[in-house]
Scaffold this motif. Structure first.
Motif, mmCIF file in Angstrom:
data_model
loop_
_atom_site.group_PDB
_atom_site.id
_atom_site.type_symbol
_atom_site.label_atom_id
_atom_site.label_comp_id
_atom_site.label_asym_id
_atom_site.label_seq_id
_atom_site.Cartn_x
_atom_site.Cartn_y
_atom_site.Cartn_z
ATOM 1 N N THR A 81 0.819 -1.213 0.000
ATOM 2 C CA THR A 81 0.000 0.000 0.000
ATOM 3 C C THR A 81 0.851 1.259 0.000
ATOM 4 O O THR A 81 2.004 1.269 0.451
ATOM 5 C CB THR A 81 -0.936 0.059 1.217
ATOM 6 N N ARG A 82 0.242 2.318 -0.514
ATOM 7 C CA ARG A 82 0.763 3.678 -0.403
ATOM 8 C C ARG A 82 -0.387 4.503 0.154
ATOM 9 O O ARG A 82 -1.364 4.764 -0.553
ATOM 10 C CB ARG A 82 1.231 4.206 -1.756
ATOM 11 N N SER A 83 -0.300 4.875 1.423
ATOM 12 C CA SER A 83 -1.394 5.577 2.091
ATOM 13 C C SER A 83 -1.048 7.032 2.327
ATOM 14 O O SER A 83 0.120 7.389 2.534
ATOM 15 C CB SER A 83 -1.704 4.929 3.448
ATOM 16 N N LEU A 84 -2.086 7.860 2.329
ATOM 17 C CA LEU A 84 -1.988 9.239 2.790
ATOM 18 C C LEU A 84 -2.937 9.383 3.968
ATOM 19 O O LEU A 84 -4.113 9.026 3.869
ATOM 20 C CB LEU A 84 -2.390 10.227 1.693
ATOM 21 N N TYR A 85 -2.431 9.890 5.066
ATOM 22 C CA TYR A 85 -3.268 10.188 6.230
ATOM 23 C C TYR A 85 -3.390 11.701 6.312
ATOM 24 O O TYR A 85 -2.381 12.411 6.413
ATOM 25 C CB TYR A 85 -2.645 9.605 7.498
ATOM 26 N N ILE A 86 -4.627 12.201 6.256
ATOM 27 C CA ILE A 86 -4.878 13.610 5.979
ATOM 28 C C ILE A 86 -5.719 14.237 7.087
ATOM 29 O O ILE A 86 -6.735 13.660 7.504
ATOM 30 C CB ILE A 86 -5.599 13.752 4.616
ATOM 31 N N GLU A 87 -5.308 15.420 7.527
ATOM 32 C CA GLU A 87 -6.090 16.139 8.533
ATOM 33 C C GLU A 87 -7.486 16.427 7.971
ATOM 34 O O GLU A 87 -7.614 16.990 6.871
ATOM 35 C CB GLU A 87 -5.403 17.444 8.912
ATOM 36 N N PRO A 88 -8.549 16.043 8.680
ATOM 37 C CA PRO A 88 -9.919 16.186 8.142
ATOM 38 C C PRO A 88 -10.276 17.619 7.753
ATOM 39 O O PRO A 88 -10.974 17.830 6.760
ATOM 40 C CB PRO A 88 -10.800 15.682 9.291
ATOM 41 N N ASP A 89 -9.797 18.617 8.505
ATOM 42 C CA ASP A 89 -10.149 20.008 8.203
ATOM 43 C C ASP A 89 -9.615 20.453 6.850
ATOM 44 O O ASP A 89 -10.129 21.413 6.264
ATOM 45 C CB ASP A 89 -9.608 20.943 9.289
ATOM 46 N N ALA A 90 -8.607 19.759 6.333
ATOM 47 C CA ALA A 90 -8.009 20.153 5.054
ATOM 48 C C ALA A 90 -8.797 19.638 3.858
ATOM 49 O O ALA A 90 -8.554 20.068 2.724
ATOM 50 C CB ALA A 90 -6.573 19.644 4.976
ATOM 51 N N VAL A 91 -9.739 18.704 4.099
ATOM 52 C CA VAL A 91 -10.469 18.075 2.987
ATOM 53 C C VAL A 91 -11.970 18.063 3.278
ATOM 54 O O VAL A 91 -12.579 16.991 3.419
ATOM 55 C CB VAL A 91 -9.944 16.654 2.701
ATOM 56 N N PRO A 92 -12.599 19.235 3.354
ATOM 57 C CA PRO A 92 -14.043 19.266 3.634
ATOM 58 C C PRO A 92 -14.868 18.579 2.557
ATOM 59 O O PRO A 92 -16.023 18.221 2.808
ATOM 60 C CB PRO A 92 -14.348 20.768 3.703
ATOM 61 N N TRP A 93 -14.291 18.356 1.385
ATOM 62 C CA TRP A 93 -14.987 17.692 0.279
ATOM 63 C C TRP A 93 -14.889 16.159 0.364
ATOM 64 O O TRP A 93 -15.459 15.454 -0.470
ATOM 65 C CB TRP A 93 -14.397 18.143 -1.056
ATOM 66 N N TRP A 94 -14.168 15.635 1.349
ATOM 67 C CA TRP A 94 -13.983 14.176 1.463
ATOM 68 C C TRP A 94 -15.339 13.487 1.576
ATOM 69 O O TRP A 94 -16.229 13.974 2.264
ATOM 70 C CB TRP A 94 -13.157 13.873 2.696
ATOM 71 N N PRO A 95 -15.544 12.355 0.907
ATOM 72 C CA PRO A 95 -16.851 11.676 0.990
ATOM 73 C C PRO A 95 -17.173 11.220 2.404
ATOM 74 O O PRO A 95 -16.280 10.930 3.204
ATOM 75 C CB PRO A 95 -16.690 10.495 0.030
ATOM 76 N N ALA A 96 -18.457 11.130 2.700
ATOM 77 C CA ALA A 96 -18.912 10.751 4.038
ATOM 78 C C ALA A 96 -18.843 9.244 4.268
ATOM 79 O O ALA A 96 -18.907 8.785 5.411
ATOM 80 C CB ALA A 96 -20.340 11.243 4.263
ATOM 81 N N THR A 97 -18.752 8.464 3.201
ATOM 82 C CA THR A 97 -18.591 7.012 3.309
ATOM 83 C C THR A 97 -17.405 6.587 2.459
ATOM 84 O O THR A 97 -16.940 7.339 1.596
ATOM 85 C CB THR A 97 -19.847 6.263 2.827
ATOM 86 N N CYS A 98 -16.912 5.385 2.687
ATOM 87 C CA CYS A 98 -15.796 4.879 1.888
ATOM 88 C C CYS A 98 -16.138 4.933 0.404
ATOM 89 O O CYS A 98 -17.290 4.710 0.011
ATOM 90 C CB CYS A 98 -15.462 3.446 2.289
ATOM 91 N N THR A 99 -15.139 5.232 -0.409
ATOM 92 C CA THR A 99 -15.352 5.397 -1.846
ATOM 93 C C THR A 99 -14.145 4.855 -2.601
ATOM 94 O O THR A 99 -13.007 5.239 -2.315
ATOM 95 C CB THR A 99 -15.535 6.885 -2.206
ATOM 96 N N VAL A 100 -14.389 3.951 -3.551
ATOM 97 C CA VAL A 100 -13.325 3.427 -4.407
ATOM 98 C C VAL A 100 -13.151 4.354 -5.607
ATOM 99 O O VAL A 100 -14.139 4.811 -6.197
ATOM 100 C CB VAL A 100 -13.645 1.995 -4.882
ATOM 101 N N VAL A 101 -11.893 4.628 -5.964
ATOM 102 C CA VAL A 101 -11.600 5.515 -7.089
ATOM 103 C C VAL A 101 -10.472 4.921 -7.929
ATOM 104 O O VAL A 101 -9.714 4.062 -7.471
ATOM 105 C CB VAL A 101 -11.208 6.931 -6.618
ATOM 106 N N ASP A 102 -10.354 5.426 -9.151
ATOM 107 C CA ASP A 102 -9.228 5.052 -9.992
ATOM 108 C C ASP A 102 -7.993 5.864 -9.590
ATOM 109 O O ASP A 102 -8.096 6.895 -8.927
ATOM 110 C CB ASP A 102 -9.557 5.253 -11.467
ATOM 111 N N VAL A 103 -6.828 5.381 -9.998
ATOM 112 C CA VAL A 103 -5.566 6.078 -9.714
ATOM 113 C C VAL A 103 -4.796 6.194 -11.030
ATOM 114 O O VAL A 103 -4.095 5.263 -11.444
ATOM 115 C CB VAL A 103 -4.734 5.322 -8.660
ATOM 116 N N PRO A 104 -4.937 7.327 -11.715
ATOM 117 C CA PRO A 104 -4.251 7.497 -12.995
ATOM 118 C C PRO A 104 -2.745 7.686 -12.803
ATOM 119 O O PRO A 104 -2.263 7.845 -11.665
ATOM 120 C CB PRO A 104 -4.905 8.758 -13.562
ATOM 121 N N PRO A 105 -1.982 7.677 -13.898
ATOM 122 C CA PRO A 105 -0.514 7.687 -13.782
ATOM 123 C C PRO A 105 0.060 8.849 -12.972
ATOM 124 O O PRO A 105 0.987 8.643 -12.179
ATOM 125 C CB PRO A 105 -0.061 7.749 -15.248
#
Length: 268
Positions: A81-105
């Motif tokens: 894995t390559r994880s990012l742990y992010i302060e919640p206040d910095a990402v008010p747009w973060w989804p409210a539930t888990c969300t799978v996304v693509d990872v482009p190059p």
């Protein structure tokens, strides 16, 4: 940072903490939660993420966004894995539930660069720019439909989790109703109220999700047969309808999928 526990660095005054971790095959991160939001990318293998509300299957070269303070469990199938742990206040747009996304190059390369940072990386220059660009790129990602909901009721949740562990095309609504001591009609009505779909539709989607890890080591024909499809063509058609791409796509861990609206809020 690589193979560093989050608890050792969570106190560091950085909005984004990148950590790379290698896991043995079949490793399970049992139920836990993080103070920070998490962007969990599987550079290899398949991940299965459980919460009280649902199960998300994360194919190779995809990622899952996990909201802050969300209790979850992760099963790792050959995953680095390559994880990012992010302060919640910095990402008010973060989804409210888990969300799978693509990872482009571009996002993938930024993640690979970021996990080489020290915990107290510079807040100016290249490292700060990469951290900021990571958040911009994540906000543009489109949700992918690799999940099923889990009913709130304990008895229905047990049925669903058992089915996810061992999907069987021969299971019927009558079988499930008998297990809850309800009539088939009453059971189906209750299940639909809690999940928004019929038990049969839910089971069909669960079987297709189960195909994703199986495709790592078996052919489309073999997986379709194991999951009860009459032919490879029938399996391919059902998989493509559900996920917007054929099952053969996952053998090569290719990117792609149908376009959907980005995660960021309008006007951001």
């Amino acid at each position: 940072m690589k193979n560093v526990p989050l608890a050792d660095v969570d106190h560091v005054d950085r909005v984004v903490l990148p950590i790379g971790t290698d896991y043995p095959p079949g490793h399970v991160l049992d139920w836990h939660e993080h103070r920070r939001a998490q962007f969990l990318y599987g550079a290899t293998g398949v991940m299965v993420v459980d919460t009280a509300d649902g199960t998300w299957t994360v194919p190779p070269e995809r990622a899952v966004l996990i909201p802050a303070a969300t209790r979850h469990r992760v099963r790792m199938l050959g995953v680095s894995t390559r994880s990012l742990y992010i302060e919640p206040d910095a990402v008010p747009w973060w989804p409210a539930t888990c969300t799978v996304v693509d990872v482009p190059p571009l996002l993938r390369e930024l993640l690979l660069a970021a996990v080489e940072f020290e915990p107290d990386y510079s807040l100016s220059g290249r490292e700060a720019v990469i951290a900021a660009l990571l958040l911009h790129e994540i906000s543009e990602r489109a949700p992918l439909p690799f999940h099923v909901g889990i009913p709130a009721s304990a008895d229905l949740a047990r049925l669903c989790r058992a089915y996810l562990a061992a999907p069987d095309a021969g299971v019927t609504n009558a079988d499930w109703a008998a297990g809850t001591h309800m009539s088939e009609r009453a059971f189906t009505r209750r299940f639909r109220v809690e999940t928004g779909e019929s038990p049969a539709v839910w089971r069909a989607r669960a079987r297709l999700l189960a195909a994703v890890p199986l495709l790592r080591t078996a052919s489309v024909s073999e997986v379709g047969g194991r999951l009860g499809y009459a032919s490879p063509a029938a399996f391919t058609a059902a998989f493509t309808r559900a996920f917007g791409m054929p099952p053969s796509r996952f053998a090569a861990a290719g990117a792609g999928g149908t376009h959907r609206a980005p995660l960021r809020r309008a006007g951001r």
